[in-house]
Design a protein around this motif. Structure first.
Motif, PDB file in Angstrom:
ATOM      1  N   UNK A 162      -3.326  -4.296   5.578  1.00  0.00           N
ATOM      2  CA  UNK A 162      -3.850  -4.074   4.195  1.00  0.00           C
ATOM      3  C   UNK A 162      -4.910  -2.754   4.287  1.00  0.00           C
ATOM      4  N   UNK A 163      -5.934  -2.985   4.338  1.00  0.00           N
ATOM      5  CA  UNK A 163      -6.531  -2.042   4.797  1.00  0.00           C
ATOM      6  C   UNK A 163      -7.139  -0.910   5.798  1.00  0.00           C
ATOM      7  N   UNK A 164      -5.835  -0.781   6.539  1.00  0.00           N
ATOM      8  CA  UNK A 164      -5.426  -0.109   6.954  1.00  0.00           C
ATOM      9  C   UNK A 164      -4.007   0.773   6.584  1.00  0.00           C
ATOM     10  N   UNK A 165      -2.975  -0.161   6.027  1.00  0.00           N
ATOM     11  CA  UNK A 165      -1.746   1.148   5.429  1.00  0.00           C
ATOM     12  C   UNK A 165      -2.652   1.651   5.002  1.00  0.00           C
ATOM     13  N   UNK A 166      -3.595   1.038   3.505  1.00  0.00           N
ATOM     14  CA  UNK A 166      -4.342   2.003   2.525  1.00  0.00           C
ATOM     15  C   UNK A 166      -5.221   3.237   3.073  1.00  0.00           C
ATOM     16  N   UNK A 167      -6.141   2.865   3.880  1.00  0.00           N
ATOM     17  CA  UNK A 167      -6.404   4.288   4.609  1.00  0.00           C
ATOM     18  C   UNK A 167      -5.516   5.557   4.893  1.00  0.00           C
ATOM     19  N   UNK A 168      -4.399   4.640   5.734  1.00  0.00           N
ATOM     20  CA  UNK A 168      -3.199   5.633   6.349  1.00  0.00           C
ATOM     21  C   UNK A 168      -2.899   6.653   4.993  1.00  0.00           C
ATOM     22  N   UNK A 169      -1.948   5.827   3.636  1.00  0.00           N
ATOM     23  CA  UNK A 169      -1.624   6.527   3.065  1.00  0.00           C
ATOM     24  C   UNK A 169      -2.029   6.740   2.293  1.00  0.00           C
ATOM     25  N   UNK A 170      -3.780   6.717   2.138  1.00  0.00           N
ATOM     26  CA  UNK A 170      -4.451   7.538   1.600  1.00  0.00           C
ATOM     27  C   UNK A 170      -4.955   9.138   2.001  1.00  0.00           C
ATOM     28  N   UNK A 171      -4.532   8.738   3.707  1.00  0.00           N
ATOM     29  CA  UNK A 171      -5.277  10.265   4.422  1.00  0.00           C
ATOM     30  C   UNK A 171      -3.533  10.879   4.239  1.00  0.00           C
ATOM     31  N   UNK A 172      -2.337  10.336   4.399  1.00  0.00           N
ATOM     32  CA  UNK A 172      -1.190  11.339   4.042  1.00  0.00           C
ATOM     33  C   UNK A 172      -1.762  11.915   2.605  1.00  0.00           C
ATOM     34  N   UNK A 173      -1.537  11.115   1.558  1.00  0.00           N
ATOM     35  CA  UNK A 173      -2.068  12.124   0.250  1.00  0.00           C
ATOM     36  C   UNK A 173      -2.949  13.258   0.071  1.00  0.00           C
ATOM     37  N   UNK A 174      -3.623  12.616   1.324  1.00  0.00           N
ATOM     38  CA  UNK A 174      -4.865  13.943   1.389  1.00  0.00           C
ATOM     39  C   UNK A 174      -4.325  15.043   2.176  1.00  0.00           C
ATOM     40  N   UNK A 175      -3.526  14.866   2.912  1.00  0.00           N
ATOM     41  CA  UNK A 175      -2.567  15.891   4.253  1.00  0.00           C
ATOM     42  C   UNK A 175      -1.899  15.861   3.180  1.00  0.00           C
ATOM     43  N   UNK A 176      -1.251  15.544   2.546  1.00  0.00           N
ATOM     44  CA  UNK A 176      -0.372  16.639   1.171  1.00  0.00           C
ATOM     45  C   UNK A 176       0.842  16.277   1.467  1.00  0.00           C
ATOM     46  N   UNK A 177       0.980  15.148   2.583  1.00  0.00           N
ATOM     47  CA  UNK A 177       2.208  14.337   3.129  1.00  0.00           C
ATOM     48  C   UNK A 177       2.861  13.517   1.931  1.00  0.00           C
ATOM     49  N   UNK A 235      -0.804  -9.781  -7.075  1.00  0.00           N
ATOM     50  CA  UNK A 235      -1.872 -11.288  -6.186  1.00  0.00           C
ATOM     51  C   UNK A 235      -2.294 -11.462  -5.405  1.00  0.00           C
ATOM     52  N   UNK A 236      -1.162 -10.591  -4.066  1.00  0.00           N
ATOM     53  CA  UNK A 236      -1.607 -10.557  -2.690  1.00  0.00           C
ATOM     54  C   UNK A 236      -2.115  -9.761  -2.407  1.00  0.00           C
ATOM     55  N   UNK A 237      -2.599  -7.957  -3.220  1.00  0.00           N
ATOM     56  CA  UNK A 237      -2.962  -7.364  -3.419  1.00  0.00           C
ATOM     57  C   UNK A 237      -4.668  -7.516  -2.443  1.00  0.00           C
ATOM     58  N   UNK A 238      -4.831  -9.099  -4.226  1.00  0.00           N
ATOM     59  CA  UNK A 238      -6.245  -9.534  -4.097  1.00  0.00           C
ATOM     60  C   UNK A 238      -6.456  -9.893  -3.392  1.00  0.00           C
ATOM     61  N   UNK A 239      -5.094 -10.628  -3.003  1.00  0.00           N
ATOM     62  CA  UNK A 239      -5.941 -12.590  -2.219  1.00  0.00           C
ATOM     63  C   UNK A 239      -6.255 -11.968  -1.054  1.00  0.00           C
ATOM     64  N   UNK A 240      -5.416 -10.856  -0.194  1.00  0.00           N
ATOM     65  CA  UNK A 240      -6.021  -9.964   0.258  1.00  0.00           C
ATOM     66  C   UNK A 240      -7.101  -9.600   0.917  1.00  0.00           C
ATOM     67  N   UNK A 241      -7.662  -8.954  -0.099  1.00  0.00           N
ATOM     68  CA  UNK A 241      -9.133  -8.453   0.085  1.00  0.00           C
ATOM     69  C   UNK A 241      -9.898  -9.095  -0.541  1.00  0.00           C
ATOM     70  N   UNK A 242      -9.799  -9.799  -1.227  1.00  0.00           N
ATOM     71  CA  UNK A 242     -10.766 -11.245  -1.092  1.00  0.00           C
ATOM     72  C   UNK A 242     -11.692 -11.989   0.174  1.00  0.00           C
ATOM     73  N   UNK A 243     -10.394 -12.407   0.574  1.00  0.00           N
ATOM     74  CA  UNK A 243     -10.097 -12.980   1.985  1.00  0.00           C
ATOM     75  C   UNK A 243     -11.262 -11.899   2.896  1.00  0.00           C
ATOM     76  N   UNK A 244     -11.083 -10.424   3.031  1.00  0.00           N
ATOM     77  CA  UNK A 244     -11.950  -9.536   3.347  1.00  0.00           C
ATOM     78  C   UNK A 244     -13.157  -9.960   3.066  1.00  0.00           C
ATOM     79  N   UNK A 245     -13.356  -9.185   2.067  1.00  0.00           N
ATOM     80  CA  UNK A 245     -14.592  -9.718   0.994  1.00  0.00           C
ATOM     81  C   UNK A 245     -15.355 -11.167   1.107  1.00  0.00           C
TER      82      UNK A 245
END
Length: 683
Positions: free
Chosen positions: A429-444, A309-319
């Motif tokens: 939260x947006x930053x964290x998702x970007x950073x997490x996907x970046x780490x996955x893309x780098x194979x970390x 719910x917090x994930x949706x709440x933060x995303x919807x706030x930005x939307x």
């Protein structure tokens, strides 16, 4: 072509203290008062953020305290401006820190906030805070003069400074309630009364048969049900009631509604249906106490739903803010271009830190980020040095770019809606998702990747929070006639002091109560830890999170005002949200009594100001006393002076006294009808 527009805007603005007037400003006493306030108010907000999941803007209390102290020393208006600017910056560092630093512990990356983690935490806070100050310095000249940004809290703070004769009375209310809040919390801590009261509630007798019918099958099967759950009354907490008073009855009720859903529906329902089977799986003669089982269901099942719910709440706030965010992104580029094109200011009120120094500072921070992320990534294991270095470089570069845009967006949002409503957790939260996907893309992957993601999120979170607060203070200085460069230098001092100090209350609170516990829920940090582990580490209860996401979407469909606040209410203990709700009801009752007395607008404004000061004092009083108690508990001291089971009536009496004070003090400060209207405190 942009330079004449800027010059024209300057001609239209006349600061309260003329640019030609020389007045004491950046003095040792003003800086010292500001640094002491930034440590105290920052620590108080760290306490509040970890326990209640929210912080309060420190601009107003810092203005009142700094004004009262400097008036005793015959200080000037611009000294008060410096003291408030430096004094309020610690709150934004604390807001960024409590959302991310505890996540390292909750993600099992650190064993706790021990001495070994001190410099890591300090580095994250200083890098993030410095980055926010430097970015705002590049954008200040255009953003503070933007006619489309009203800066509501900045205007209110500047009016408070102008109406300085009210400072002594306001400070008296603030300090008196700080003392009262601290004493009341202390009485609960030493066990004169129980601040938290929980009662078992039997759902039904264990072993009761529930019939399971289908529409087509004539056969009826049964399943075992039964057990008991828990109910918690409102915590007798000056801080929680103060938070509820400030946010008002509607938001307090929404926050409490999340707690009611968690403990009034989900925990009893799950205990009733799956509780008997969990008990049956235990060894013979060793059943789990029902109170512990209800708590385990809450932590293991309900809280992950709340995270969704917090994930949706933060995303919807930005939307919902997508237009403002788009405008902020566009302005971030155009403002930087305009600032670079603008001629070097020669007047005192337009003098910023030199551009060369600012860009050199950004370069140094960039290098520090590379070193920091290299350190975090090296813990991933199985990565070559070249891959670790390239990952650190990419992460640092992306975060500088994202950090700049989010700092600009944060500043624009503060200009439109004030720092109290700045969605820092959503940006993080947006930053964290970007950073997490970046780490996955780098194979970390693994702990090193999770640590790098949280490190990136921490820097951007602190940077965004500091940028918003700094721009708000620069607008106040713009109105009053302060020197921007001196305010920027003062805030750099404040960032360093706050970063060096804030680790201590965080560490003692964790040692005494532990992050993620009922006493210290740290909801935003729990969200960050779970998401980073889920995306990078592959460790997340996704089915439960998806349930929370669907719950959040359903609340959006029925137009719930703040999905984030509702979900935080699910995550927090019921006693916390109940107390915040009681604080909101007190605000509603006070407003009703104020309106019935036939007061004029000036008297109503004084009642509102006194109410905000009372609530702020109660919050600060409990927070400071709570930090002292946490330090004693964390050091192994037993603070319980009375070893007895206090009566429930003692807790009720303490709550009644607290309610009476919160209602009577504001109403008693309505003043005379012929007194001029004061500036309204906007929190």
């Amino acid at each position: 072509m942009s330079t004449p527009v800027i010059s024209e805007a300057r001609k239209k603005h006349t600061p309260y203290v003329p640019e030609t007037m020389e007045m004491k400003e950046f003095t040792f006493r003003a800086l010292l008062i500001g640094l002491v306030m930034t440590a105290i108010l920052g620590s108080a907000n760290a306490y509040l953020g970890l326990k209640a999941g929210m912080t309060i803007a420190a601009t107003y209390p810092a203005a009142v305290i700094g004004m009262a102290l400097l008036r005793l020393m015959k200080g000037s208006l611009l000294e008060e401006n410096i003291a408030r600017t430096v004094g309020s910056i610690g709150e934004s560092v604390a807001a960024g820190a409590v959302f991310t630093i505890p996540a390292f512990v909750m993600a099992d990356l650190w064993p706790g906030l021990t001495a070994q983690q001190y410099w890591k935490s300090v580095a994250l806070m200083i890098i993030g805070g410095t980055l926010g100050i430097l970015f705002v310095t590049l954008l200040r000249r255009v953003m503070v003069e933007d006619p489309e940004l009203p800066y509501p809290e900045s205007v209110a703070a500047s009016e408070i400074h102008k109406a300085g004769q009210q400072g002594a009375k306001a400070a008296k209310i603030l300090f008196a309630n700080m003392g009262f809040g601290g004493v009341l919390y202390l009485l609960g801590a030493v066990n004169v009364f129980s601040a938290s009261n929980t009662f078992p509630v039997n759902i039904s007798a264990l072993g009761k048969k529930l019939l399971l019918r289908t529409g087509t099958n004539p056969n009826v099967t049964t399943t075992l049900t039964g057990g008991s759950t828990l109910f918690t009354g409102p915590d007798v907490s000056p801080a929680y009631l103060g938070v509820g008073y400030i946010i008002g009855p509607r938001l307090a009720a929404l926050n409490f509604a999340g707690g009611v859903l968690a403990w009034g529906l989900l925990v009893p329902l799950l205990t009733f249906t799956i509780g008997p089977y969990i008990q049956a799986a235990q060894p013979d003669g060793q059943p789990i106490p029902w109170s512990l089982l209800a708590g385990a269901i809450y932590y293991s099942i309900v809280r992950p739903i709340a995270v969704g719910g917090m994930l949706v709440g933060a995303t919807y706030t930005l939307f919902k803010m997508r237009k403002q965010l788009g405008v902020g992104m566009g302005r971030a580029i155009s403002d930087l271009r305009k600032s670079a094109a603008a001629h070097t200011a020669t007047t005192r009120t337009e003098r910023d830190l030199p551009s060369k120094a600012v860009f050199a500072g950004v370069g140094l921070v960039f290098i520090a980020m590379i070193v920091l992320y290299y350190y975090f990534l090296s813990g991933a294991g199985g990565l070559s040095s070249s891959k670790i270095l390239s990952g650190a470089l990419v992460a640092a570069l992306v975060m500088v770019i994202v950090g700049f845009f989010f700092a600009a967006v944060s500043g624009n949002l503060v200009g439109m809606i004030g720092s109290s409503n700045n969605p820092v957790s959503g940006l993080t939260l947006c930053t964290l998702v970007i950073a997490a996907l970046l780490m996955v893309a780098l194979g970390v992957s693994g702990k090193g990747g999770v640590a790098a993601v949280l490190g990136v999120a921490a820097v951007v979170c602190v940077s965004s929070a500091v940028a918003g607060e700094m721009l708000q203070d620069l607008k106040v200085g713009h109105i009053l006639g302060g020197t921007p460069a001196k305010m920027q230098i003062g805030d750099l001092f404040g960032i360093v002091v706050a970063s060096l100090v804030l680790f201590v209350p965080l560490a003692y609170l964790d040692k005494a109560y532990h992050f993620g516990s009922n006493a210290l829920p740290a909801p935003q940090a729990g969200l960050m830890a779970m998401l980073s582990k889920g995306i990078v580490g592959g460790d997340m209860a996704w089915p439960l999170v998806v349930v929370g996401i669907l719950l959040g979407l359903s609340m959006i469909m029925i137009e719930v005002k703040s999905v984030m606040l509702f979900s935080v209410g699910m995550y927090l203990p019921l006693g916390t949200t109940f107390a915040i709700f009681v604080g909101g009801i007190i605000r509603w009752a006070t407003d009703k009594l104020r309106d019935r007395r036939g007061l004029n607008d000036a008297q109503k404004a004084r009642v509102d100001n006194a109410g905000v000061l009372t609530a702020s004092g109660l919050i600060a009083g409990e927070a400071l006393c709570g930090l002292v108690i946490a330090g004693l508990v964390g050091s192994g001291k037993d603070v319980t002076l009375l070893h007895w089971t206090p009566s429930l009536w003692a807790a009720i009496a303490a709550l009644v006294v607290l309610i009476v004070v919160m209602v009577r003090v504001p109403l008693a400060n309505a003043g005379s009808p012929d007194e001029p209207a004061p500036p309204t405190a906007i929190m």
